[in-house]
Design a protein around this motif. Structure first.
Motif, PDB file in Angstrom:
ATOM      1  N   LEU A  64      32.577  32.746  28.641  1.00  0.00           N
ATOM      2  CA  LEU A  64      33.832  32.125  29.069  1.00  0.00           C
ATOM      3  C   LEU A  64      34.514  31.430  27.898  1.00  0.00           C
ATOM      4  CD1 LEU A  64      32.805  30.637  32.539  1.00  0.00           C
ATOM      5  CD2 LEU A  64      34.399  32.515  32.122  1.00  0.00           C
ATOM      6  N   GLY A  65      33.717  30.836  26.997  1.00  0.00           N
ATOM      7  CA  GLY A  65      34.289  30.243  25.796  1.00  0.00           C
ATOM      8  C   GLY A  65      34.944  31.280  24.921  1.00  0.00           C
ATOM      9  N   GLY A  66      34.284  32.444  24.762  1.00  0.00           N
ATOM     10  CA  GLY A  66      34.872  33.535  24.004  1.00  0.00           C
ATOM     11  C   GLY A  66      36.148  34.037  24.664  1.00  0.00           C
ATOM     12  N   PHE A  67      36.133  34.117  25.984  1.00  0.00           N
ATOM     13  CA  PHE A  67      37.317  34.543  26.733  1.00  0.00           C
ATOM     14  C   PHE A  67      38.467  33.560  26.540  1.00  0.00           C
ATOM     15  CE2 PHE A  67      39.271  34.970  31.192  1.00  0.00           C
ATOM     16  CZ  PHE A  67      40.111  36.003  30.792  1.00  0.00           C
ATOM     17  N   ALA A  68      38.138  32.282  26.514  1.00  0.00           N
ATOM     18  CA  ALA A  68      39.172  31.257  26.323  1.00  0.00           C
ATOM     19  C   ALA A  68      39.875  31.413  24.971  1.00  0.00           C
ATOM     20  CB  ALA A  68      38.559  29.867  26.434  1.00  0.00           C
ATOM     21  N   ILE A 268      37.853  39.904  28.362  1.00  0.00           N
ATOM     22  CA  ILE A 268      37.843  40.093  26.904  1.00  0.00           C
ATOM     23  C   ILE A 268      38.231  41.523  26.550  1.00  0.00           C
ATOM     24  CG2 ILE A 268      36.343  40.181  24.868  1.00  0.00           C
ATOM     25  CD1 ILE A 268      34.790  37.816  26.107  1.00  0.00           C
ATOM     26  N   VAL A 269      37.721  42.503  27.315  1.00  0.00           N
ATOM     27  CA  VAL A 269      38.045  43.912  27.054  1.00  0.00           C
ATOM     28  C   VAL A 269      39.541  44.169  27.206  1.00  0.00           C
ATOM     29  CG1 VAL A 269      37.768  46.265  27.954  1.00  0.00           C
ATOM     30  CG2 VAL A 269      35.768  44.797  27.653  1.00  0.00           C
ATOM     31  N   SER A 274      44.875  45.062  24.459  1.00  0.00           N
ATOM     32  CA  SER A 274      46.254  44.613  24.229  1.00  0.00           C
ATOM     33  C   SER A 274      46.601  44.550  22.746  1.00  0.00           C
ATOM     34  CB  SER A 274      46.473  43.236  24.857  1.00  0.00           C
ATOM     35  OG  SER A 274      45.840  42.227  24.078  1.00  0.00           O
ATOM     36  N   GLY A 275      45.577  44.485  21.899  1.00  0.00           N
ATOM     37  CA  GLY A 275      45.815  44.375  20.467  1.00  0.00           C
ATOM     38  C   GLY A 275      46.015  42.950  19.994  1.00  0.00           C
ATOM     39  N   ALA A 276      45.887  41.978  20.905  1.00  0.00           N
ATOM     40  CA  ALA A 276      46.056  40.576  20.512  1.00  0.00           C
ATOM     41  C   ALA A 276      44.957  40.142  19.548  1.00  0.00           C
ATOM     42  CB  ALA A 276      46.061  39.677  21.754  1.00  0.00           C
TER      43      ALA A 276
END
Length: 440
Positions: A64-68, A268-269, A274-276
């Protein structure tokens, strides 16, 4: 001396003295195990065995931290900050600032409540929403202890009362464990029984908002300006769209698979696609996000070991038996002592969901013996389980707010989150829980 009291007391004192919470939990667990008659080797073995109980939670929070952090790269937090800054304005109008303060607190309260029931992502929204808002909070001189109190209210009260999302899980645990202890109840009765205790939480929130923390408070802004102005709030509509798609994807996968791990992975995927985030920078960025939430994961793991030691000593049962001797058939005293036991247990292990199975098997026959109605029994056990979730150094309901509010190093977990939430929610919850036991 009772092992539960010793372990929780030592853990809390060390935490208040600013000893790291993980160390405080380990030392408290060892002291509790030895007090409960376990050898040092048995205590360590039991503590280690309990760590695996929260492994999934720890990995979930890391992802979730990585997702944030991934979400932050889409520009969604910057869009929120830009919107709020427009509301605040640069002219410093007191009236405008007053309305902006109310709006920001309302948005945070709404998101906190939604994270439990409507969009059950729990504390995942905090590292996404709060850090970018720190500059705005400083601009308005909002006391972060108030923000912590508002957030913790939203993380606890909805699951206590509303039977959806995490509330459905809490009510299911309550119903199942009460049935196993000999009292079958309908889940439909739980919201009615928990209404009065929930009003205690509302009372605590109102006191925090309108009395305790209504005065302005200034913070050191040097680190925080660098944090929020790094990209000067640049964002694109396409980035916002992908961010929303990522959040929706994470929610859908979490609900379908009942897994925060795979929900966060799905989000995350989507952001990758999206290329962000560029592949060459993804490893460093996701590691940064995992570090941000890793502390919560370590605390939850340690709290699980702490709980395992406390259960192994058998002193929760002894604590209740001593309470029974003090009660001597007095309903009022009985309700108060049961709530107090719930507070002690939850403060130690940091999870109201894990407290219910521990106390239900003991409290159901005790409530029956004292002549409490089924509705009063629900209120006592439900409130006793929720007690301590606010204020516990090892609860995600306090760790979550701290993870966002301390992004610039201006917010202390114990004194700025745990102590304020303990005072504003546990005391009213004991009072209103006791009232519910007496009138239902």
């Amino acid at each position: 001396m009772n092992a539960v009291i010793v372990a929780v007391f030592i853990m809390l004192v060390l935490s208040l003295l600013r000893v790291n919470v993980v160390l405080a939990l380990i030392i408290g667990a060892i002291a509790g195990g030895l007090t409960g008659g376990l050898s040092l080797s048995k205590t360590i073995e039991t503590f280690t065995a309990g760590l695996g109980n929260s492994a999934e939670v720890a990995v979930s929070y890391a992802l979730l931290g990585g997702f944030a952090v991934a979400i932050s790269k889409t520009g969604l937090p910057d869009a929120i900050v830009s919107f709020v800054l427009k509301l605040v304005g640069a002219d410093g109008e007191n009236k405008k600032k007053k309305y902006s303060k109310a709006l920001i607190l309302f948005i945070i309260l709404l998101m906190s409540c939604f994270s439990q029931n409507l969009i059950p992502i729990h504390i995942a929204f905090i590292p996404i929403l709060i850090p970018p808002l720190l500059k705005v909070l400083n601009e308005l001189q909002i006391d972060r202890r108030l923000v912590a109190s508002v957030t913790t209210f939203g993380l606890i009260t909805p699951y206590m009362w509303l039977p959806t999302g995490f509330g459905d899980i809490f009510h299911e645990i309550l119903q199942t464990n009460m049935a196993e202890a000999g009292l079958k109840i309908s889940k439909a009765d739980i919201p009615n029984a928990m209404f009065i205790p929930s009003m205690g939480m509302v009372a605590g929130l109102l006191i925090a908002v309108f009395f305790t923390y209504r005065k302005p408070r200034e913070y050191n802004q040097s680190l925080q300006i660098a944090l929020t102005n790094e990209k000067n709030h640049t964002f694109s509509k396409l980035g916002i769209i992908f961010a929303l798609l990522a959040v929706i994807s994470a929610l859908i996968v979490q609900l379908l698979l009942d897994s925060m791990i795979f929900g966060a992975l799905a989000g995350i995927v989507v952001i990758y696609l999206s290329g962000a985030i560029k592949l060459r920078e993804s490893d460093a960025l996701l590691t940064e996000g995992m570090k941000m939430m890793a502390f919560i994961g370590f605390v939850m793991l340690t709290a699980s070991g702490f709980a395992n030691v406390i259960n192994e000593t058998g002193h929760v049962q002894l604590l209740v038996e001593k309470s029974v001797r003090l009660i001597d058939g007095n309903q009022g005293l009985g309700a108060f002592l049961m709530l107090l036991v719930g507070l002690l247990v939850t403060m130690g292990i940091g999870s109201s969901f894990s407290t219910i199975p521990i106390i239900a098997t003991i409290f159901v026959p005790l409530c029956s013996e004292l002549g409490f109605s089924p509705m009063a029994t629900i209120a006592i056990i439900g409130a006793a389980g929720a007690l301590g979730d606010a204020g516990s150094p090892s609860s995600d309901s306090t760790l979550g707010p701290t993870s966002g509010l301390n992004a610039d190093g201006n917010h202390n977990h114990i004194w700025d989150t745990c102590v304020p939430t303990f005072l504003h929610y546990n005391i009213p919850l004991i009072i209103f829980g006791w009232i519910a036991a007496m009138v239902l």
